[in-house]
Design a protein around this motif. Structure first.
Motif, PDB file in Angstrom:
ATOM      1  N   PHE A   1       0.618  -1.494  -0.459  1.00 25.09           N
ATOM      2  CA  PHE A   1      -0.023   0.078   0.442  1.00 25.09           C
ATOM      3  C   PHE A   1       1.106   1.126  -0.235  1.00 25.09           C
ATOM      4  O   PHE A   1       2.081   1.719   1.231  1.00 25.09           O
TER       5      PHE A   1
ATOM      6  N   VAL B   1       2.172  -6.370   3.122  1.00 27.12           N
ATOM      7  CA  VAL B   1       2.056  -7.337   4.547  1.00 27.12           C
ATOM      8  C   VAL B   1       1.840  -7.854   3.029  1.00 27.12           C
ATOM      9  O   VAL B   1       1.901  -8.447   1.973  1.00 27.12           O
TER      10      VAL B   1
ATOM     11  N   ASN C   1       0.875 -22.984   4.264  1.00 24.10           N
ATOM     12  CA  ASN C   1       1.598 -23.849   4.844  1.00 24.10           C
ATOM     13  C   ASN C   1       2.082 -25.534   4.506  1.00 24.10           C
ATOM     14  O   ASN C   1       1.559 -25.981   5.489  1.00 24.10           O
TER      15      ASN C   1
ATOM     16  N   ASN D   1       4.148 -28.304   4.586  1.00 19.77           N
ATOM     17  CA  ASN D   1       5.129 -28.838   5.296  1.00 19.77           C
ATOM     18  C   ASN D   1       5.871 -29.212   4.237  1.00 19.77           C
ATOM     19  O   ASN D   1       6.787 -30.490   3.726  1.00 19.77           O
TER      20      ASN D   1
ATOM     21  N   ARG E   1      10.697 -39.287  10.148  1.00 16.38           N
ATOM     22  CA  ARG E   1      10.131 -38.297   9.642  1.00 16.38           C
ATOM     23  C   ARG E   1      10.789 -37.123   8.607  1.00 16.38           C
ATOM     24  O   ARG E   1      11.093 -37.484   8.910  1.00 16.38           O
ATOM     25  N   GLN E   2      10.043 -36.002   8.541  1.00 17.56           N
ATOM     26  CA  GLN E   2      10.274 -35.349   7.909  1.00 17.56           C
ATOM     27  C   GLN E   2      10.142 -33.506   8.311  1.00 17.56           C
ATOM     28  O   GLN E   2       8.894 -33.823   8.753  1.00 17.56           O
ATOM     29  N   ALA E   3      10.853 -33.161   9.158  1.00 11.88           N
ATOM     30  CA  ALA E   3      11.053 -31.933   9.464  1.00 11.88           C
ATOM     31  C   ALA E   3      11.329 -30.996   8.443  1.00 11.88           C
ATOM     32  O   ALA E   3      11.765 -30.888   7.108  1.00 11.88           O
ATOM     33  N   SER E   4      10.202 -29.827   8.967  1.00 13.18           N
ATOM     34  CA  SER E   4      10.238 -28.921   7.555  1.00 13.18           C
ATOM     35  C   SER E   4      10.641 -27.665   9.387  1.00 13.18           C
ATOM     36  O   SER E   4      10.883 -27.657  10.131  1.00 13.18           O
TER      37      SER E   4
ATOM     38  N   PRO F   1       7.104 -22.907   8.475  1.00 11.32           N
ATOM     39  CA  PRO F   1       5.574 -23.006   8.348  1.00 11.32           C
ATOM     40  C   PRO F   1       4.906 -21.783   7.684  1.00 11.32           C
ATOM     41  O   PRO F   1       5.926 -20.863   7.128  1.00 11.32           O
ATOM     42  N   PHE F   2       3.937 -21.505   7.565  1.00 10.70           N
ATOM     43  CA  PHE F   2       3.094 -19.248   7.371  1.00 10.70           C
ATOM     44  C   PHE F   2       3.386 -19.202   8.063  1.00 10.70           C
ATOM     45  O   PHE F   2       3.583 -19.025   9.061  1.00 10.70           O
TER      46      PHE F   2
ATOM     47  N   MET G   1      -8.832   0.211   3.822  1.00 12.90           N
ATOM     48  CA  MET G   1      -8.137  -0.666   2.976  1.00 12.90           C
ATOM     49  C   MET G   1      -7.130  -2.066   3.787  1.00 12.90           C
ATOM     50  O   MET G   1      -7.278  -2.936   3.526  1.00 12.90           O
ATOM     51  N   LEU G   2      -6.294  -0.869   4.241  1.00  9.99           N
ATOM     52  CA  LEU G   2      -4.977  -1.500   5.138  1.00  9.99           C
ATOM     53  C   LEU G   2      -5.346  -2.290   5.253  1.00  9.99           C
ATOM     54  O   LEU G   2      -4.919  -3.723   6.382  1.00  9.99           O
TER      55      LEU G   2
ATOM     56  N   LEU H   1      -6.955  -5.850   5.479  1.00  8.62           N
ATOM     57  CA  LEU H   1      -6.147  -7.058   4.770  1.00  8.62           C
ATOM     58  C   LEU H   1      -4.671  -7.436   5.834  1.00  8.62           C
ATOM     59  O   LEU H   1      -4.711  -8.288   5.987  1.00  8.62           O
ATOM     60  N   ILE H   2      -4.687  -6.064   7.348  1.00  5.29           N
ATOM     61  CA  ILE H   2      -3.937  -6.722   8.063  1.00  5.29           C
ATOM     62  C   ILE H   2      -5.024  -7.209   8.830  1.00  5.29           C
ATOM     63  O   ILE H   2      -4.437  -8.856   9.378  1.00  5.29           O
TER      64      ILE H   2
ATOM     65  N   SER I   1      -5.389 -11.120   7.281  1.00  3.53           N
ATOM     66  CA  SER I   1      -3.663 -11.583   7.270  1.00  3.53           C
ATOM     67  C   SER I   1      -3.658 -12.268   8.614  1.00  3.53           C
ATOM     68  O   SER I   1      -3.953 -13.601   9.172  1.00  3.53           O
TER      69      SER I   1
ATOM     70  N   LEU J   1      -6.422 -15.221   8.816  1.00  2.00           N
ATOM     71  CA  LEU J   1      -5.657 -15.946   7.944  1.00  2.00           C
ATOM     72  C   LEU J   1      -5.339 -16.770   9.375  1.00  2.00           C
ATOM     73  O   LEU J   1      -5.409 -18.731   9.609  1.00  2.00           O
ATOM     74  N   LEU J   2      -4.250 -16.267   9.878  1.00  2.00           N
ATOM     75  CA  LEU J   2      -2.693 -17.119  10.625  1.00  2.00           C
ATOM     76  C   LEU J   2      -4.055 -17.884  12.291  1.00  2.00           C
ATOM     77  O   LEU J   2      -3.517 -18.867  12.104  1.00  2.00           O
TER      78      LEU J   2
ATOM     79  N   PHE K   1      -0.905 -27.005  13.212  1.00  2.00           N
ATOM     80  CA  PHE K   1      -1.005 -26.066  12.367  1.00  2.00           C
ATOM     81  C   PHE K   1       0.839 -25.819  11.903  1.00  2.00           C
ATOM     82  O   PHE K   1       1.525 -25.401  11.291  1.00  2.00           O
ATOM     83  N   PHE K   2       1.750 -26.201  12.858  1.00  2.00           N
ATOM     84  CA  PHE K   2       2.909 -25.120  13.235  1.00  2.00           C
ATOM     85  C   PHE K   2       3.541 -26.429  13.620  1.00  2.00           C
ATOM     86  O   PHE K   2       4.745 -26.439  14.225  1.00  2.00           O
ATOM     87  N   ASN K   3       2.986 -27.681  13.597  1.00  2.00           N
ATOM     88  CA  ASN K   3       3.757 -29.169  13.752  1.00  2.00           C
ATOM     89  C   ASN K   3       4.687 -29.205  12.309  1.00  2.00           C
ATOM     90  O   ASN K   3       4.296 -29.598  11.431  1.00  2.00           O
ATOM     91  N   GLN K   4       5.989 -28.657  12.629  1.00  2.00           N
ATOM     92  CA  GLN K   4       6.734 -28.822  11.146  1.00  2.00           C
ATOM     93  C   GLN K   4       7.689 -30.156  11.312  1.00  2.00           C
ATOM     94  O   GLN K   4       8.103 -30.661  10.436  1.00  2.00           O
ATOM     95  N   THR K   5       6.875 -31.394  11.858  1.00  2.00           N
ATOM     96  CA  THR K   5       7.187 -32.340  11.895  1.00  2.00           C
ATOM     97  C   THR K   5       6.643 -33.626  11.108  1.00  2.00           C
ATOM     98  O   THR K   5       5.564 -33.530  12.056  1.00  2.00           O
TER      99      THR K   5
END
Lengths: 807, 309
Positions: A743, A756, A763, A765, A790-793, A796-797, B1-2, B5-6, B9, B12-13, B21-25
């Motif tokens: 913006f 942003v 997200n 993996n 196991r696969q590590a990532s 994430p988002f 508008m800004l 959008l924020i 976001s 969505l988060l 969701f944040f499990n990275q394995t």
């Protein structure tokens, strides 16, 4: 070979005199119009701008310093000056003597740019050279970035033929080559380690950069020293008319760039700095955390960059540039713990740290020797060093006794220092020829590694320090080249040349003569057929562990035991510009590499013996197809790239001598990058989507019992893994979507932008590494091991928000 | 508008903040493997018996049941051409060891032998080796005062002089055994000496590391040598012995010619063993020569020279 080395520069001079002489004889009625092309508002030189005489149809292109020269018969010339994104200019002159015409081009209003300039800049099908991609820095800055931090190298990973190392890494692997095979030049100075934060960000601050180009094949003779690519990054020169600045505050880092005239119209400066501040923000939390554990301590990580550049025009013929870059990463952890009881006072200290950084400097002097001959002399300095420190100490104090203390310290240093001198000449005898020639030398000083240890124990009165160092190695590298870009006919253009290089490490000499050629044939409907052949030689090697992101890169020279790397590459392709603004190209390439370097089986980067005994040399082969459509300017811009490729390695001492896929062999690599101005100069959206075949890794497929080596009986065994071949496991495919929205609002004195966006928007993996996890369950009182793969990532988002400003 | 959008976001988060969701394995499937029989056998021309183990492999995620490694009821045979020389018998009290006696002259230099292991649940494993010719050992010398090492420790020298056969790849293994004398005194309950037995036994001697580019460490403290750099020439191996390993007065120096397969296996298997569990080490491929199996079948010929002070 020494004779060739001496004769080639003499041949240049002879060639130069002869050409001048012939030129004077046969074109006595010809004169030269020459000058600089610059941005009207900032005075920045424009690289690759075209100058065309509409009447004769003859033209030329400005060089890296914005200089052009066009020699034509005496006549009235209708000169058109064009540069993509700029309003073209026309000047009519009567050429009856050598004439200087310096041109200032105005940036085109975005919405009108297509109609104004799109059909006049040098199109892809007109260029002789293939396998080269230029990305405007403004386009790079629009691509959504990890944590909002614009990253030049990460954007280059989105181009066909280029892949990144792994998830989040900013490494560059070009056409099956290794990470050491890229020559990264910042204002002509080699940068040895181009990454921050364990490889997640590159060292190049986009606000200080003027342009970026990647050459991955068809290397013109002026390039040398690496096998796989040349990445040229030029810093901005600084606005010579007005004082300006820009900066941003982001999630991980903030930066500020200031530029302006020192003497209006003659000299300017640019200073740019960037620093992360996670360490500053997190310091109170970390401190509390240490205190909660009963101690005191501090821990953090940061990196910074500083770019600076000054230039001054002494006369119409002379200009001097001074540029400087320094950047450093530092991780530190200091912790101390005090335990005091009536019987003892005990203190424990732990101190560890890791640091690495680059320092580069360049002095460049442009001099116009004649209107046809442009000279650039560059003095360069480049340094990369890495150090780590681990210290442990303890003190014990008992009532009535003297305090007893002991401490242990281990420090490690390694690095490389380069001092170089380059002479480059551009000679434009007539519109059909652009001859470049020159020479360069580099004095390398390699520091392969030094360990320093110190042990102090008060009780036994020991104070011993030891330095265990692999000796520094000096090596002298030199090269000389000549190339000609020859417009044979309107349809046929050639770029051909020779590059001769030499390397003199201690007591040994290596020489190499490398022919290079590019050809372009233009068909009727604007299709160009291009072909290229180049041979390259590389005298320095990188010992690195590709499985970890630690900056333990160790640059090492060719020696009598370790030979230089060689390659040859052939490419064939077609190119065309569609609808005035869409550049399209398809290329097929085949590359063979000799004496590529790899660790021996069972060796590790963390061994302390002679590095030469830990490496093996073998062959590499890479081939594939690259498809690329790019739109550089306009309301919508971006590109689509696709690569179908194979990359192999073959070492006598690895994988039973059998060929195996290179770690970064990727069958498919697809990327879409797009930015769109919803409301021009107000709201802009951008998105990136990538899909890539997974990397390969070596992984045991089964387990079996093998005899213990030091027990002479079959009953004594240990369980080991069976690996049928190297790099036998293909990781799952990689895909990711990033998006961003900018913006922009123009205020009275400045423009601000809120950005942003998100990295890895859905997200996914994506694989970072694989590991076996073994858990123990108890079934009927019996421990039963259960393993899972196991696969590590890594990422994430990750949303980001950045505030930036420009004035 | 800004703001919109924020807000979007962050929505969505937050909406994505489910437990995983944040499990990275994540679990993934391991590469496929082939169920195969495994054996490791190395036999010398003068051996009086040939024994080997027959086990199986398991996938990296499979749980091995108790006593699950061994393959019982395998048919193990040694062939020379079309002629079956031996059928192995299972060793008592195990489910995976097999043995057969060897008679002098069964193995002949230059002759080719096939090891065949069959079992109904596995593909039949075969391996072929040719017995090497005996090494041409000119002499072996021993010098007790061989100097000192970097730490000032006294060393002894054993020099082995070989004559290599030209025009072919030859592989050697040197094993040094010290002969130790053990006096076993037996006393009765009152402390009276009943008898004194003098026993002589051999124990392998571990040589110091060598600077010789031809030499690599092998299994059981042996030294492995390839004639790559001295094909057809005389070669002297210098083995330096650390004297504090004991003070044997006699040494038995076993000089062997190995098949190429066993040489390559020894080097790679030892390298793999030494790198087990070390992080960031480069992967090691272990050489094998079993068709449809994992492991090694190796043969060697041998000359034993005894030296003393």
């Amino acid at each position: 070979m020494k004779a060739i080395c001496l004769c080639l520069p003499l041949a240049f001079l002879y060639f130069l005199c002869l050409t001048n002489h012939l030129s004077a004889q046969t074109t006595s009625q010809k004169f030269t119009v020459s000058g600089y092309l610059s941005d009207a508002s900032s005075g920045e030189r424009l690289i690759g701008a075209t100058v065309i005489d509409k009447r004769s149809g003859q033209g030329t292109v400005s060089n890296t310093f914005g200089f052009y020269s066009l020699t034509l018969p005496t006549d009235t010339l209708e000169l058109f000056f064009n540069y993509i994104g700029y309003q073209s200019q026309q000047q009519t002159i009567f050429l009856r003597e050598n004439t200087t015409v310096n041109i200032l081009l105005e940036q085109a209003a975005l919405i009108k740019e297509v109609e104004i300039v799109a059909d006049k800049y040098e199109r892809i099908e007109e260029r002789t050279q293939m396998s080269r991609i230029d990305i405007p820095i403004e386009q790079i800055k629009r691509v959504p970035a990890l944590m909002g931090e614009t990253d030049v190298l990460r954007v280059l990973q989105l181009l066909p033929g280029v892949s990144g190392g792994g998830e989040g890494q900013s490494g560059i692997y070009v056409r099956g080559g290794g990470p050491d095979q890229n020559l990264i030049l910042l204002d002509g100075v080699p940068v040895y380690n181009a990454s921050h934060l364990f490889g997640f960000f590159s060292v190049f601050n986009a606000d200080a950069i003027k342009d970026v180009s990647l050459t991955k094949g068809g290397f013109p003779a002026r390039y040398g020293g690496r096998l796989s690519s040349v990445i040229e990054i030029n810093m901005k020169e600084g606005n010579e008319n007005e004082f300006h600045g820009e900066g941003s505050i982001g999630v991980v880092a903030s930066k500020l760039t200031l530029e302006g005239p020192i003497q209006k119209g003659r000299s300017s400066f640019l200073v740019s700095a960037r620093r992360t501040y996670i360490d500053v923000i997190a310091r109170p939390i970390i401190k509390k955390s240490f205190e909660a554990d009963g101690g005191e301590g501090v821990s953090g990580y940061y990196f910074y960059d500083i770019n600076a550049k000054v230039n001054h025009r002494f006369s119409d013929k002379d200009r001097l540039y001074l540029s400087f870059y320094t950047g450093k990463d530092k991780f530190y952890l200091n912790f101390s713990e005090n335990n005091e009881t009536p019987s003892e006072k005990y203190t424990f200290n732990f101190d560890t740290g890791l640091g690495w950084g680059n320092l580069t400097g360049a002095v460049r002097w442009n001099h116009i020797l004649t209107p046809k001959l442009f000279a650039n002399t560059t003095f360069t300095y480049s340094r990369y060093n890495f150090n780590t420190r681990n210290g442990v100490g303890e003190t014990s104090e008992l009532p009535g006794e003297l305090p007893q203390s002991s401490s242990y310290l281990l420090e490690y240093f390694s690095g490389i220092d380069d001092i170089g001198l380059k002479l480059d000449f551009d000679f434009m005898p007539n519109p059909a020829h652009l001859i470049k020639f020159g020479a360069n030398t580099i004095q390398h000083q390699f520091h392969p590694g030094e360990f320093y240890t110190r042990v102090v124990e008060s009780e036994s009165k020991i104070d011993v320090s030891t330095t265990l160092a692999q000796p520094d190695v000096s090596a002298f590298e030199f090269a000389t080249y000549i190339e000609d870009d020859w417009k044979v006919t309107n349809r046929l253009r050639l770029n051909y040349g020779l590059h001769f290089s030499g390397f003199v490490p201690d007591g040994k000499s290596y020489f190499s003569l490398q022919p290079r050629a590019n050809a372009r044939y233009l068909f009727n409907k604007g299709w160009a057929l291009k072909g290229a052949f180049s041979t390259m030689r590389q005298y320095i090697h990188l010992l690195t562990n590709e499985t970890i992101g630690l900056p333990t890169d160790l640059w090492l020279p060719t020696t009598s035991q370790v030979k230089p790397q060689d390659s040859w590459q052939a490419a064939l392709g077609v190119a065309k510009t569609f609808a005035k603004n869409y550049e399209f190209s398809v290329e097929a390439y085949y590359k063979e590499m000799d004496n590529v370097i790899a660790f021996k089986e069972g060796a590790s980067v963390f061994q302390f013996d002679d590095w030469q005994n830990r490496v093996v040399q073998g062959e590499g082969t890479a081939y594939g197809f690259e498809f690329f459509v790019q739109k550089k300017k306009g309301r919508f811009s971006g590109w689509v790239g696709y690569t179908l490729s194979w990359a192999w390695r073959e070492f006598e001492d690895l994988n039973f001598g059998n060929r195996y896929p290179y770690k970064y062999d990727r069958r498919h690599d697809f990327e879409i990058v797009g930015t769109y101005d919803i409301i021009p100069e107000r709201i802009r959206v951008s998105a990136t989507w990538v899909f890539a075949t997974g990397n390969v890794a070596t992984f045991g497929t089964s387990r079996y019992q093998a005899p213990e080596p030091y027990q002479n009986h079959l009953r004594y065994t240990f369980v080991t893994t069976h690996t049928p071949e190297r790099n036998n496991l293909r990781y799952p495919s990689y895909n990711r979507l990033d998006f961003g929205v900018d913006f922009i609002k123009k205020k009275k004195y400045w423009t601000r932008t809120w950005s942003v966006g998100a990295y890895n928007a859905y997200n996914r993996n994506n694989p970072f590494f694989l590991f076996l996890q073994t858990d123990v369950d108890f079934v009927n009182g019996q421990a039963v091991e259960k393993s899972t793969l196991r696969q590590a990532s890594l990422f994430p988002f990750i949303p980001y928000i950045t505030y930036s400003f420009k004035f | 508008m800004l703001r919109l959008l924020i807000f979007a976001s962050y929505l969505l988060l937050l909406s994505a903040c489910s437990e995983d969701f944040f499990n990275q394995t994540v679990d993934i499937d391991p590469p496929e493997y082939e169920k195969q029989m495994v054996t490791h056998v190395k036999t010398g021309i003068n051996d009086t018996a040939m024994d080997l183990s027959v086990t199986r492999n398991y996938g990296v995620l499979e749980t091995v049941p108790p006593d699950g490694w061994g393959v019982s009821n395998a048919l193990v045979e040694l062939w020379e051409g079309d002629q079956k020389l031996r059928t192995f018998s299972p060793e008592a009290n195990t489910n995976y060891l097999y043995i057969t006696p060897l008679s002098p002259g069964l193995f002949q230099p230059g002759h080719t032998y096939t090891l065949k292991i069959s079992h109904p649940e596995y593909d039949t494993v075969t391996a072929v080796q040719t017995m090497p010719y005996a090494p041409a050992v000119d002499s072996v010398t021993y010098d007790k005062a061989g100097g000192v090492n970097a730490f000032g420790e006294e060393l002894s020298d054993i020099d082995v002089y070989l004559m290599d056969t030209p025009g072919e790849l030859n592989y050697y293994e040197i094993a040094i055994f010290g002969e130790y004398v053990y006096v076993d005194s037996i006393y009765d309950g009152s402390g009276n000496l009943i008898s004194v037995d003098t026993l002589v036994f051999e124990s392998s001697f571990e040589p110091e590391g060598s600077d010789d580019a031809n030499v690599q460490p092998g299994y059981n403290n042996t030294l492995l040598i390839s004639d790559q750099f001295f094909d057809g020439k005389a070669y002297k191996l210098n083995a330096r012995l650390y004297r504090n390993q004991g003070e044997p007065t006699n040494f038995a120096v076993h000089v062997r010619t190995l098949t190429e397969d066993y040489f390559l296996y020894s080097i790679s298997a030892l390298r793999k063993y030494d790198s087990e569990g070390i992080p960031f080490v480069e992967p090691v491929s272990v050489h094998d020569n079993l068709d449809k199996g994992i492991g090694i079948f190796g043969l060697y010929n041998e000359t034993v020279v005894r030296v003393k002070e």
